[in-house]
Every structure is written in C-alpha cells, then in structure tokens.
Design a protein around this motif. Sequence first.
Motif, PDB file in Angstrom:
ATOM      1  N   VAL A  13      -1.686   4.349   1.065  1.00  0.00           N
ATOM      2  CA  VAL A  13      -1.663   3.994   2.471  1.00  0.00           C
ATOM      3  C   VAL A  13      -2.444   4.957   3.351  1.00  0.00           C
ATOM      4  CG1 VAL A  13       0.439   5.273   3.024  1.00  0.00           C
ATOM      5  CG2 VAL A  13      -0.139   3.206   4.338  1.00  0.00           C
TER       6      VAL A  13
ATOM      7  N   CYS B 157      -5.929   3.606   3.929  1.00  0.00           N
ATOM      8  CA  CYS B 157      -6.080   2.158   3.844  1.00  0.00           C
ATOM      9  C   CYS B 157      -6.735   1.617   5.111  1.00  0.00           C
ATOM     10  CB  CYS B 157      -4.741   1.476   3.589  1.00  0.00           C
ATOM     11  SG  CYS B 157      -3.698   1.288   5.044  1.00  0.00           S
TER      12      CYS B 157
ATOM     13  N   ARG C 174       0.832  -1.220   0.000  1.00  0.00           N
ATOM     14  CA  ARG C 174       0.000   0.000   0.000  1.00  0.00           C
ATOM     15  C   ARG C 174       0.859   1.259   0.000  1.00  0.00           C
ATOM     16  NH1 ARG C 174      -5.499  -0.787  -0.879  1.00  0.00           N
ATOM     17  NH2 ARG C 174      -5.900   1.101   0.334  1.00  0.00           N
TER      18      ARG C 174
END
Length: 243
Positions: A17, A20, A11
């Motif tokens: 990220v 996420c 990610r």
Amino acid sequence: QPCWSEYLTTRIEQNMVVNCTCPISECRAQPTTAFICSIVSSEEIIAKYEKALLRGYVECCSNLTWCTNPQGCDQILLKDGLGYGAACSKCSWISCFNCNFPEAHYPASCSHMSHMTCAKCNHGFCWRCLKPWRPTHKDYYNCSAMVSKAAWQEKRFQDYNERCTFHHHAREFAMTLRNRVSSISEMPKIRTLTFVLDACKVLEQARKVLAYSCVYSYYNQDTESMDIVEQQTESLELHTNAL
C-alpha cells in the motif's frame, strides 16, 4: 466506493500500500492517508496500514532501525554511529548497526560474523548474502599439500566453536535464572535477591563477550596481540566462572 475499499484493503493486506497508485493504469496519483481512512472502515485493516507507513518510514531513514531481538520486539532504535547501539529501552537487547547479525558482537568484527558455518553439515556461507563461502570445502581439500594444514585448521575451528557454544549456553542459563527469580510472585524486599538479579545481568554480558571473543581469536592472526587477548579472555573467564 466499494471498489476502492476492496482495492485498498487488498493492497494493505499484501503489504503493497505504501506506493500504491490509482487502479486506472494511466493515472499515477497516490491515495492520501485521509482518503484511505475515509474509504476503509475496518479498524484492523487501518492498523495494518499504519504499521506499513511506520515500517516504510523507518526503512527510509538511515539513522533508524528496528530492534533485532530474535524473541520479537517492535521498538525503533536510533543509530549512534557506533558498531553497536545502546540497549533497547523496551527489551534491553543490544543490536549491531553495521551488519545483519542479530546482536552486537564485540569484540568480533562484522566481517568475522559474516562467515558462518552450519554445525550440522559444515557448509560455510556468508551471513549477509547467504552465498557459499570461498574457497569451498571440496576445493580446499582437493589439494593434497593442504591436507595437514586443513586438518589442523579444522581442529582449531572445532576447539573455538565448542568454547563459543559453551558460553552461549551458559549465557542462556543466566538469562533463565534471572527470569525465574524475577517471576517470584512474592518478591521479598531484601538485597539478596536484588544481588542475584544484578549478578545474572553481569553474567549474561560476560558470557556474551567471551563467546564473541572466541570468534575474534579464531580469525585474528596477529600473534603478539593475541597473547594479550588470550590473557584477558582467560582472566575474564576465570572470574565469570567464579560468579
């Protein structure tokens, strides 16, 4: 832990990220910074994660933006509410805070800078959305009544475009000269070279204003105000050439 490490690393490397969540589809929990740092061991990946956090923070703050120097600069700028900001403290580049054009373009307005024309094929497009500018070149010239006016406007555009290009090239010359003088290893402490550096900085700014004055003059239709602008521009160009 290996599964989490691989998941988070992927990610981060894919720049996904920031928002996420847990890989279990039913779970919407987001991993904290402390959790990610405890799972991911690679310092390089953690550095990418921290950059992603910073980038997300800047994008969420309406009063913050990145320096738009095309040569590359990672400095964060504080918007001051004006059409242009103070020079970047790191690279001295001046960015426009109101549009996507890469530098401050006074005296040309942001709407002036939105209409761009390819120097190779003359395709007109919007700088912001990259869609074709209307009316299109083809539609404009299909009207026989507009041919003479179109030819005049094309010549006028070419004249201003050539002047604008000249000043940009002259500005690059001043920048190159300043860099060459600055790179002298044994810089003597005399006022002569200091003056050259200061003069180059003034020359760069003057050429920049002259270049965008061409854009302003091309789009401005107010004859009375244009007379004053042209006089001021001519005076500035005369002194700039002398410098």
